[in-house]
Design an enzyme around this catalytic site. Structure first.
Site, mmCIF file in Angstrom:
data_model
loop_
_atom_site.group_PDB
_atom_site.id
_atom_site.type_symbol
_atom_site.label_atom_id
_atom_site.label_comp_id
_atom_site.label_asym_id
_atom_site.label_seq_id
_atom_site.Cartn_x
_atom_site.Cartn_y
_atom_site.Cartn_z
ATOM 1 N N SER A 146 4.479 -3.366 -1.278
ATOM 2 C CA SER A 146 3.255 -3.708 -0.569
ATOM 3 C C SER A 146 2.921 -5.188 -0.785
ATOM 4 C CB SER A 146 2.122 -2.776 -1.016
ATOM 5 O OG SER A 146 1.054 -2.794 -0.107
ATOM 6 N N GLU A 242 3.336 4.920 8.381
ATOM 7 C CA GLU A 242 2.338 4.093 7.696
ATOM 8 C C GLU A 242 1.883 2.927 8.569
ATOM 9 O OE1 GLU A 242 3.472 1.484 4.495
ATOM 10 O OE2 GLU A 242 5.594 1.948 4.829
ATOM 11 N N HIS A 272 2.553 5.569 2.236
ATOM 12 C CA HIS A 272 2.833 4.159 1.951
ATOM 13 C C HIS A 272 3.385 4.017 0.528
ATOM 14 C CE1 HIS A 272 2.250 -0.173 1.817
ATOM 15 N NE2 HIS A 272 1.351 -0.080 0.849
#
Length: 316
Positions: A146, A242, A272
């Site tokens: 991320s 996602e 995610h």
């Protein structure tokens, strides 16, 4: 989907962190809550954890006695640049060490809003520079999820600008690569997303502290705008369900157009960054692709793939 994934999805969606520009945000409280929620997500007892400093940055070193000592994974955690920590990721970093066979250095980089951009990229780059004093560059792999994936790319660009030797590879799980465009998956997958919500607004207000195009398109903040010529092979993982799916898609397409060696692994229906939750059966299975990329990178044999690899089909 497995029962465990469904449970994780349910509780993550129920507790999804949302950003409201007009409401005060208590980030220290959010971080404390995250630590409490992850108190049972620990590394196996066989993994040794040592807290130290690299380049002036606090770092956790996670090792196992059977792992090679001449190679390391520099892991950068996610959390939207405002939350997350190396302690809340120990289930994953512990898995990298105990199951995948690679020791890990995990920097506790500074977080916004107390420390806005470019503090985080600077800290991560400082940790890499320090690792170069102990490891050959071709024995270092960068890995992030991320926001940590975003920071992996920022480290590559800083390495390039400084003329330092590159690592063996960069592995990124559902990275965010830009913030000034509304990509299709941001709306298409809103109902199937359990963790990310209006990320760009929060990034502009708390991490970049600007809506100015010069800042929002700075490649160290938005790597989509960077030039990765001369950088090592890059591997990406993303869920087709996602919000950040298209960040990986457009970045993969960009690298392919430039002839850069890259791979994109996709799986439908996953939360995610599902790969960092090794309790999920799908994650345990898909971590085999992470290990294969790590092994190939350390051997200097990691090659790109021109088309996305769908993990549902990957295992036959």
């Amino acid at each position: 989907m497995s029962f465990m994934h469904s449970m994780v999805f349910y509780f993550c969606k129920k507790g999804k962190r949302r950003y409201f520009p007009d409401e005060p945000q208590d980030y220290p409280a959010k971080r404390a809550a995250e630590v409490r929620q992850n108190k049972f997500a620990q590394a196996p007892k066989s993994v040794k954890i040592r807290e130290t400093s690299m380049g002036g940055v606090p770092v956790e070193l996670l090792t196992h006695p059977r792992n090679p000592t001449d190679r390391v994974v520099l892991y950068l955690h996610g959390g939207g640049f405002v939350v997350g920590s190396v302690k809340t990721r120990r289930a994953f970093t512990g898995c990298l060490v105990s199951k995948l066979g690679y020791n890990v250095a995990a920097p506790e980089y500074r977080l916004a809003p107390e420390h806005p951009f470019p503090a985080a990229p600077q800290d991560c780059f400082a940790a890499y520079r320090a690792l170069l004093k102990e490891y050959a560059p071709h024995r270092i792999v960068l890995l992030g999820e991320s926001a940590g994936g975003n920071l992996v790319f920022s480290v590559l660009l800083q390495i390039k600008a400084a003329g330092l030797p590159m690592p063996a590879a960069a592995l990124c799980i559902a990275p965010c690569v830009q913030f000034d465009r509304e990509l299709p998956s941001y709306t298409e997958n809103r109902d199937t997303e359990a963790m990310v919500d209006n990320l760009s607004e929060e990034v502009f207000d708390t991490y970049l502290c600007s809506h100015n195009e010069t800042v929002t398109r700075d490649p160290l903040a938005a790597p989509w705008y960077g030039d990765f010529t001369g950088c090592p092979p890059i591997c990406l993982w993303a869920s087709e369900s996602e919000v950040l799916r298209d960040d990986s898609l457009i970045f993969f397409e960009k690298l392919n157009r430039a002839g850069h060696p890259c791979r994109l692994y996709l799986r439908g229906g996953m939360i995610h960054t599902w790969l960092i939750i090794p309790q999920i059966p799908e994650a345990r299975r898909d971590l085999k692709t992470v290990k294969s990329c790590l092994d190939a990178a350390m051997a200097g044999a990691l090659r790109g793939e021109p088309n996305a690899i769908h993990l549902e089909d990957y295992y036959g």
